[in-house]
Write a protein that holds these residues in place. Structure first.
Motif, mmCIF file in Angstrom:
data_model
loop_
_atom_site.group_PDB
_atom_site.id
_atom_site.type_symbol
_atom_site.label_atom_id
_atom_site.label_comp_id
_atom_site.label_asym_id
_atom_site.label_seq_id
_atom_site.Cartn_x
_atom_site.Cartn_y
_atom_site.Cartn_z
ATOM 1 N N HIS A 1 0.852 -1.192 0.000
ATOM 2 C CA HIS A 1 0.000 0.000 0.000
ATOM 3 C C HIS A 1 0.885 1.239 0.000
ATOM 4 C CE1 HIS A 1 -3.867 2.100 1.268
ATOM 5 N NE2 HIS A 1 -2.962 3.060 1.174
ATOM 6 N N THR A 2 1.079 1.795 -1.169
ATOM 7 C CA THR A 2 1.882 3.010 -1.270
ATOM 8 C C THR A 2 1.218 3.978 -2.235
ATOM 9 O OG1 THR A 2 4.120 3.872 -1.574
ATOM 10 C CG2 THR A 2 3.409 2.190 -3.113
ATOM 11 N N HIS A 3 1.587 5.245 -2.118
ATOM 12 C CA HIS A 3 1.080 6.306 -2.990
ATOM 13 C C HIS A 3 2.283 7.035 -3.581
ATOM 14 C CE1 HIS A 3 -3.096 6.058 -1.434
ATOM 15 N NE2 HIS A 3 -2.476 5.659 -0.331
ATOM 16 N N LEU A 4 2.698 6.642 -4.760
ATOM 17 C CA LEU A 4 3.831 7.290 -5.433
ATOM 18 C C LEU A 4 3.286 8.472 -6.233
ATOM 19 C CD1 LEU A 4 5.684 4.064 -6.543
ATOM 20 C CD2 LEU A 4 6.294 5.602 -4.670
ATOM 21 N N CYS A 5 2.931 9.506 -5.493
ATOM 22 C CA CYS A 5 2.212 10.622 -6.107
ATOM 23 C C CYS A 5 3.061 11.881 -6.216
ATOM 24 C CB CYS A 5 0.941 10.902 -5.338
ATOM 25 S SG CYS A 5 1.216 11.261 -3.599
ATOM 26 N N GLY A 6 4.355 11.795 -5.918
ATOM 27 C CA GLY A 6 5.198 12.982 -6.018
ATOM 28 C C GLY A 6 4.882 14.011 -4.952
ATOM 29 N N ALA A 7 4.451 13.539 -3.802
ATOM 30 C CA ALA A 7 4.029 14.449 -2.727
ATOM 31 C C ALA A 7 5.193 15.297 -2.228
ATOM 32 C CB ALA A 7 3.444 13.641 -1.568
ATOM 33 N N ILE A 8 4.860 16.492 -1.830
ATOM 34 C CA ILE A 8 5.804 17.398 -1.193
ATOM 35 C C ILE A 8 5.280 17.720 0.195
ATOM 36 C CG2 ILE A 8 6.725 18.359 -3.331
ATOM 37 C CD1 ILE A 8 4.827 20.701 -3.072
ATOM 38 N N ALA A 9 6.078 18.351 1.006
ATOM 39 C CA ALA A 9 5.708 18.585 2.406
ATOM 40 C C ALA A 9 4.564 19.580 2.565
ATOM 41 C CB ALA A 9 6.931 19.060 3.191
ATOM 42 N N ASP A 10 4.421 20.531 1.668
ATOM 43 C CA ASP A 10 3.409 21.573 1.782
ATOM 44 C C ASP A 10 2.129 21.124 1.068
ATOM 45 O OD1 ASP A 10 1.831 23.837 1.751
ATOM 46 O OD2 ASP A 10 3.424 25.181 1.085
ATOM 47 N N LEU A 11 1.131 20.670 1.839
ATOM 48 C CA LEU A 11 -0.082 20.120 1.247
ATOM 49 C C LEU A 11 -0.891 21.149 0.458
ATOM 50 C CD1 LEU A 11 -1.243 17.771 4.132
ATOM 51 C CD2 LEU A 11 -0.055 17.162 2.027
ATOM 52 N N ILE A 12 -0.877 22.403 0.885
ATOM 53 C CA ILE A 12 -1.605 23.443 0.146
ATOM 54 C C ILE A 12 -0.952 23.672 -1.211
ATOM 55 C CG2 ILE A 12 -2.255 25.884 0.114
ATOM 56 C CD1 ILE A 12 -2.520 25.647 3.198
ATOM 57 N N ALA A 13 0.380 23.808 -1.220
ATOM 58 C CA ALA A 13 1.088 23.999 -2.485
ATOM 59 C C ALA A 13 0.924 22.772 -3.379
ATOM 60 C CB ALA A 13 2.566 24.274 -2.228
ATOM 61 N N ARG B 1 8.415 13.725 -9.763
ATOM 62 C CA ARG B 1 8.874 13.492 -8.387
ATOM 63 C C ARG B 1 8.629 12.051 -7.945
ATOM 64 N NH1 ARG B 1 6.197 18.324 -6.806
ATOM 65 N NH2 ARG B 1 7.660 20.041 -6.862
ATOM 66 N N SER B 2 7.654 11.390 -8.539
ATOM 67 C CA SER B 2 7.340 10.034 -8.107
ATOM 68 C C SER B 2 8.390 9.016 -8.559
ATOM 69 C CB SER B 2 5.946 9.629 -8.602
ATOM 70 O OG SER B 2 5.904 9.559 -10.005
ATOM 71 N N VAL B 3 9.157 9.322 -9.598
ATOM 72 C CA VAL B 3 10.199 8.387 -10.066
ATOM 73 C C VAL B 3 11.251 8.165 -8.985
ATOM 74 C CG1 VAL B 3 12.007 7.978 -11.778
ATOM 75 C CG2 VAL B 3 9.783 8.875 -12.506
ATOM 76 N N LEU C 1 -1.242 3.066 -5.313
ATOM 77 C CA LEU C 1 -2.611 3.564 -5.358
ATOM 78 C C LEU C 1 -2.663 5.003 -5.832
ATOM 79 C CD1 LEU C 1 -3.603 2.040 -1.923
ATOM 80 C CD2 LEU C 1 -3.949 1.047 -4.183
ATOM 81 N N SER C 2 -1.701 5.413 -6.662
ATOM 82 C CA SER C 2 -1.689 6.788 -7.160
ATOM 83 C C SER C 2 -2.000 6.827 -8.642
ATOM 84 C CB SER C 2 -0.321 7.443 -6.908
ATOM 85 O OG SER C 2 0.626 6.948 -7.836
ATOM 86 N N VAL C 3 -2.295 8.011 -9.124
ATOM 87 C CA VAL C 3 -2.572 8.195 -10.545
ATOM 88 C C VAL C 3 -1.316 7.969 -11.386
ATOM 89 C CG1 VAL C 3 -2.167 10.688 -10.580
ATOM 90 C CG2 VAL C 3 -3.807 9.671 -12.181
ATOM 91 N N ASN C 4 -0.135 8.123 -10.797
ATOM 92 C CA ASN C 4 1.124 7.950 -11.528
ATOM 93 C C ASN C 4 1.520 6.489 -11.705
ATOM 94 O OD1 ASN C 4 1.563 10.742 -11.719
ATOM 95 N ND2 ASN C 4 2.374 10.775 -9.651
ATOM 96 N N GLY C 5 0.885 5.582 -10.997
ATOM 97 C CA GLY C 5 1.288 4.189 -10.998
ATOM 98 C C GLY C 5 1.357 3.554 -12.371
ATOM 99 N N CYS C 6 0.356 3.819 -13.216
ATOM 100 C CA CYS C 6 0.338 3.218 -14.564
ATOM 101 C C CYS C 6 1.550 3.663 -15.371
ATOM 102 C CB CYS C 6 -0.942 3.601 -15.301
ATOM 103 S SG CYS C 6 -2.418 2.884 -14.582
ATOM 104 N N TYR C 7 1.902 4.940 -15.252
ATOM 105 C CA TYR C 7 3.042 5.475 -15.992
ATOM 106 C C TYR C 7 4.352 4.927 -15.453
ATOM 107 C CZ TYR C 7 -0.646 8.658 -17.380
ATOM 108 O OH TYR C 7 -1.813 9.172 -17.847
ATOM 109 N N LEU C 8 4.462 4.851 -14.129
ATOM 110 C CA LEU C 8 5.678 4.318 -13.519
ATOM 111 C C LEU C 8 5.880 2.854 -13.894
ATOM 112 C CD1 LEU C 8 5.358 5.868 -9.957
ATOM 113 C CD2 LEU C 8 7.064 6.465 -11.682
#
Length: 140
Positions: A70-82, A94-96, A113-120
């Motif tokens: 169960h992971t989310h390779l979504c390119g997350a950054i620390a600032d959730l608003i940004a 960023r997810s690579v 479970l992220s939108v980037n998974g298919c591409y990765l």
């Protein structure tokens, strides 16, 4: 393939992942990039194994790869608003390295479970970048 190192330089402990004690003083033999055989150092013969490459892992432990289910390779950054305003291409880029970090830490498989998974998954399967094997949920 060629043989690298002598019998005395390939002393590795193998953890089989089945709850058994580590098997010490082993040698790992590769053929065509795959583990062909794991043998005891005492049973390793220079002449019998001339077609194999012996990987020198002296003093190391080897174990099967782990799976993050169960992971989310979504390119997350620390600032959730940004992040909510972040360009999706930047998130994908960023997810690579996020996936590669998992691989470097021993996770050879992930369920993403992220939108980037298919591409990765496609990128890693095609080979221009290394990453774990992936099972993906696909776009939301």
């Amino acid at each position: 393939m060629q043989r690298n190192g002598g019998c005395d330089n390939n002393d590795v402990a193998v953890i089989d992942g089945n709850g058994n004690e580590p098997r010490e003083h082993q040698a790992i033999l590769l053929k065509d990039g795959m583990i062909e055989e794991i043998v005891s150092i005492e049973n390793l013969s220079q002449s019998d194994q001339s077609d194999y490459q012996v990987v020198d892992l002296s003093g190391k432990y080897v174990m099967p790869g782990m799976i993050d289910a169960h992971t989310h390779l979504c390119g997350a950054i620390a600032d959730l608003i940004a992040e909510s305003f972040e360009d999706v291409i930047m998130q994908a880029l960023r997810s690579v390295p996020q996936a590669q970090t998992l691989l470097c830490h021993g996770f050879t498989g992930v369920r993403d479970l992220s939108v980037n998974g298919c591409y990765l998954k496609r990128l890693f399967a095609e080979g221009p970048a290394q990453g774990p094997k992936m099972v993906v949920a696909g776009p939301e």
